[in-house]
Design a protein around this motif. Structure first.
Motif: not given
Length: 290
Positions: A211-226
């Motif tokens: 879970k939570n693979y983000a580098g700087v922006l957490i929005i990618w995890d929220k967009l792609f279900g992680t």
């Protein structure tokens, strides 16, 4: 050192930031060791800290050596760029966001492809979480293929020096999420990767794994279900502990296990392929999380 020098020599960026990193480490150590304001899992074990710094040095050395070849490849690919992008404030912001997007997929692949996990597992193998954990990196990233994920940026038309600079800037910013001293940063939690989000990423609790693979922006995890919020206390480490402070053992243990499996005499070609590129197997960690 001015910006132009950093862009022309992006490999020195992390060295420029090093004094700030060490100041943060000292402050965190003071809060934990002297003021007892941090949990035991934030402690600075001298043997582990030494291991972390050795791993960082080995990582930097191989990055510099491999970078000589990768830079030539990037420059060759840049001749085939799709767009002629002039760097300015707007294009720099676009590059930051685009690189962070590709970082998300690199990071996700590093957990879901065993060949890449064999390198990335080094970063996750500590059962502590403090700023020194950010230095716990693998010398095997060039072989694992990290550099492949930045090629699209060069093909799009961003100059290779700028791409490398932004990659290192992204990694430098991630140093600051490796701490238990910061519980929350308020509304910024909605958009940015934060210590809380990244603590989850380092957890071996069943609900926190991958879970939570983000580098700087957490929005990618929220967009792609992680995405997973930090609710339960995080138990740090991996489900197959390495149990060593030897940087050589830490660096190569998963490569050793993977190659031993792939060379098994009774495997089919497809089974060998899966050993190398299927998701790494996790053990049942329920009893470890109690």
């Amino acid at each position: 050192m001015d910006l132009n020098t950093l862009i022309n020599h992006p490999e020195v960026l992390l060295l420029v930031l090093a004094p700030l990193f060490f100041l943060c480490i000292l402050l965190e150590w003071y809060l934990g060791a002297k003021r007892n304001k941090l949990p035991a899992s934030a402690s600075y074990n001298p043997f582990e800290v030494a291991c972390n710094f050795c791993l960082a040095g080995m990582h930097q050395l191989t990055d510099i050596l491999a970078g000589l070849l990768i830079a030539k490849l990037y420059l060759s690919v840049f001749d085939w760029k799709l767009f002629d992008i002039q760097m300015g404030f707007t294009s720099f912001i676009v590059l930051l966001i685009a690189q962070d997007f590709f970082y998300y997929w690199f990071h996700r692949a590093s957990h879901r492809v065993r060949w890449m996990w064999a390198a990335h597992v080094v970063h996750h193998s500590s059962e502590n979480m403090n700023f020194s954990t950010a230095f716990r990196q693998s010398l095997m990233y060039p072989l694992a293929g990290m550099w492949l994920f930045w090629l699209p940026l060069v093909i799009i038309g961003f100059e290779p020096n700028w791409v490398v600079f932004v990659v290192l800037l992204n990694l430098g910013l991630q140093f600051f999420v490796h701490t238990q001293a910061v519980k929350s940063v308020g509304p910024l939690e909605l958009i940015f990767n934060t210590p809380s989000h990244h603590r989850v990423h380092h957890g071996r609790n069943p609900q926190y794994i991958d879970k939570n693979y983000a580098g700087v922006l957490i929005i990618w995890d929220k967009l792609f279900g992680t995405f997973e919020p930090e609710n339960e206390t995080v138990i740090y480490g991996i489900t197959k502990p390495i149990n060593s402070f030897n940087p050589i053992v830490v660096s190569f243990s998963e490569w050793r296990d993977m190659l031993k499996e792939v060379l098994g005499s009774k495997l089919t070609v497809m089974e060998r392929f899966k050993v190398l590129f299927a998701p790494p197997q996790t053990q049942d960690v329920t009893k470890d999380s109690k």
